[in-house]
Design a protein around this motif. Sequence first.
Motif, PDB file in Angstrom:
ATOM      1  N   ARG A  39      -7.984 -25.005  25.979  1.00 37.84           N
ATOM      2  CA  ARG A  39      -6.970 -25.961  25.537  1.00 37.84           C
ATOM      3  C   ARG A  39      -6.184 -25.427  24.346  1.00 37.84           C
ATOM      4  O   ARG A  39      -4.964 -25.612  24.252  1.00 37.84           O
ATOM      5  N   TYR A  43      -1.917 -25.385  24.706  1.00 38.96           N
ATOM      6  CA  TYR A  43      -0.960 -26.220  23.969  1.00 38.96           C
ATOM      7  C   TYR A  43      -0.235 -25.375  22.933  1.00 38.96           C
ATOM      8  O   TYR A  43      -0.874 -24.690  22.120  1.00 38.96           O
ATOM      9  N   GLN A 164      -9.336 -32.073  23.616  1.00 41.88           N
ATOM     10  CA  GLN A 164      -8.054 -31.902  22.926  1.00 41.88           C
ATOM     11  C   GLN A 164      -8.250 -31.725  21.423  1.00 41.88           C
ATOM     12  O   GLN A 164      -7.582 -30.895  20.800  1.00 41.88           O
ATOM     13  N   SER A 168      -7.400 -28.234  18.734  1.00 38.96           N
ATOM     14  CA  SER A 168      -6.307 -28.507  17.800  1.00 38.96           C
ATOM     15  C   SER A 168      -6.839 -28.560  16.375  1.00 38.96           C
ATOM     16  O   SER A 168      -8.045 -28.660  16.145  1.00 38.96           O
TER      17      SER A 168
END
Length: 503
Positions: A39, A43, A164, A168
Motif C-alpha cells: 500500500r 498510494y 491504509q 501512510s
Amino acid sequence: MGQMSAVRDRVRTWLWAHPWAGFTVLCAVVFMLAASVARAFTYPPLNGGDEPAHLDYVLTVWHAHLPVFEKGITYHAPFGATTPVQWVAQHPPLYYLVLAPVVGPLFDGGHPLAAVMAGRLMSGLMAGGVVVASAWAAWRCFPGARRLPGGVAVVTALAGMLIQQGGSIYNDVLFVLLSVLACGIAGAALRSGVGPGLFIAAALVGAAGMSTRISFAIWLVALVVALVLARRVRLWGLEGVWARVIAAAAPVVAAAAASGWFYVRNKQLAGNFSGRHAEWGIENFRRHVVPIPEVATDHDFWAGIFAIYRGVLSVDGAVQWVLMIGPMLLAAVIGIVELRRRRSTATASAPAAGRSDERDQRRDRTATLLIVAMFVAVSALFTVIELDYVHGGGAPNTRYSLTILPIITIAMAAGLTALRRASGPLVTLWIIVAFVPYWSLVDLHVAGIVPHAARIEQLMFAVSVVAAVGCAVGAFLDGLRRPIAPAATPRPRDRASAADPVG
C-alpha cells in the motif's frame, strides 16, 4: 534425538500456553507487513489527506518545536499536496517523536522522498505490532478460546483501514496499537488479577496512549475501571483496598505526567483541551451543526464510521458488511445456543462438581461478564462521542472506528472460530472474500515518482498472498489440533494465586 524431542516438546508446550504466538498469528503478521508495504508503494507520497500535515509535524518535532494550527505547514516537500492549516497540531507528539530520528535526517539531507517512504515503513512495522497485540489481547481476555487469537490476528491483518494506516504517515496506527494493548491489559486484570508486571504495563500504556491521541481517554477509563474491579491486586506485598486505589490511579497519574502539559497547551491555544478548531472546519469545509437525532439516523454516518473492511471500494458496497457483520451474527447465534446448552447441563453436573471447581467456574463466568460489559461500554461510549463530534461539524471518518478495533475483531473471530471443525473452512472462506477489498488497495502496475514501485509492490503482494495461504493453513491446523498436556501449562487465570499473578 532425545534433545531434539525435548526441544520440540518445549516448543509445543510454550505454544499451548501462548496461542497468540502460533503459526496463524505469524502468517497474519507477515501479511500485514507485506500489505502495508504494498500500500505504501501504491498510494502517491503526500498525495492528500492528512499525510502532509503529519510529515510536517514529524519534521517540526525533529527541529525541537511543536506545530501551531494557524501557522500552517512549515516543511514542504517538492511533491505531493499541502494543507491550508496545520490541522493535526492538536495531537500529542509521541508518534512523531518515534519517527523523527529516522525521517528527519533523511529530509534534512535532501532526500524528501526517502524520508516519506521511511516514515511509511515505520508505520507498517507498527501495524504489524497491532496484529500481534490483537492476538495477545484476545488470549488475555478469553484464555480458554484456543483458536481465538489466530482468528483475531487474521481478521485484524485484513482490515483495509488498518492496512491504509500501515502504508501512510498517520499517528492513528500507534494509537491503535496502544488501544489494543490497553484492551488486553484490562482484560487480563479482570481475568487473572493484577501484579507488579501488569501494574507497570498499565501505567506505561496509559501514559503512551494519552501522549498519542486524546481519543485514548476511552481506553484509559476502561483501564481504571478494570484495575478497580480486578480479580485480585497484589503489588509487592501490598493488597486490599489501597492496592486497588494505587493500581487504578497509576495510569491516570502517568498519563497526566506524560502529556498533561500538552492538553494545557491546547487549552491555551485553541480554547479547549482537544485542540479542535470546529469553527474553522464549519467555515472552510461547508460543514454545519447537525442535530444528534439526525446524525444517529443518517446512513452516511454509520457507513462512514464503521467501513473498516471496504478498502477503497464504494462505502455502500455489500462485501465489507458481509465480512464484518456476518461473523458477528454467527458468534451471537453460537453464543445463544451454547448458553442454553450450559444451562440445561448445569443442574445435572452441579452435584458432581467440587466446591473448588464450582468457585473457579463462577469466577470465570464473572470475569467473562465483566469483559463483555467492558466491550459494550467502550463501544457505546465511542459511538456517543462520534455522534457528538459529527453533530458539532466533524466528519464521520472510518479511521476513528479503529479505536474499538480489538472489540470488533474479537467479536468477528469468535464467530469464525467457535466451532472447532468448521473454523478452518470459515476462516478460509472469509480470507477469500476479504481479498476483494484488499485488491482495491494495491496497483501492481503503479507508475509514479517512487523508483521501482511496481516491482516492490508486486513482490510484496506475492508475499501477502503466500502469507494469506499460511493463515488459512494455520486456521485448519488450529481446528484439527487437540489440546496437549493442558495441566502442565496453566492458563493466565490459573496463576492468580501467585505472588505476582500476571508478571
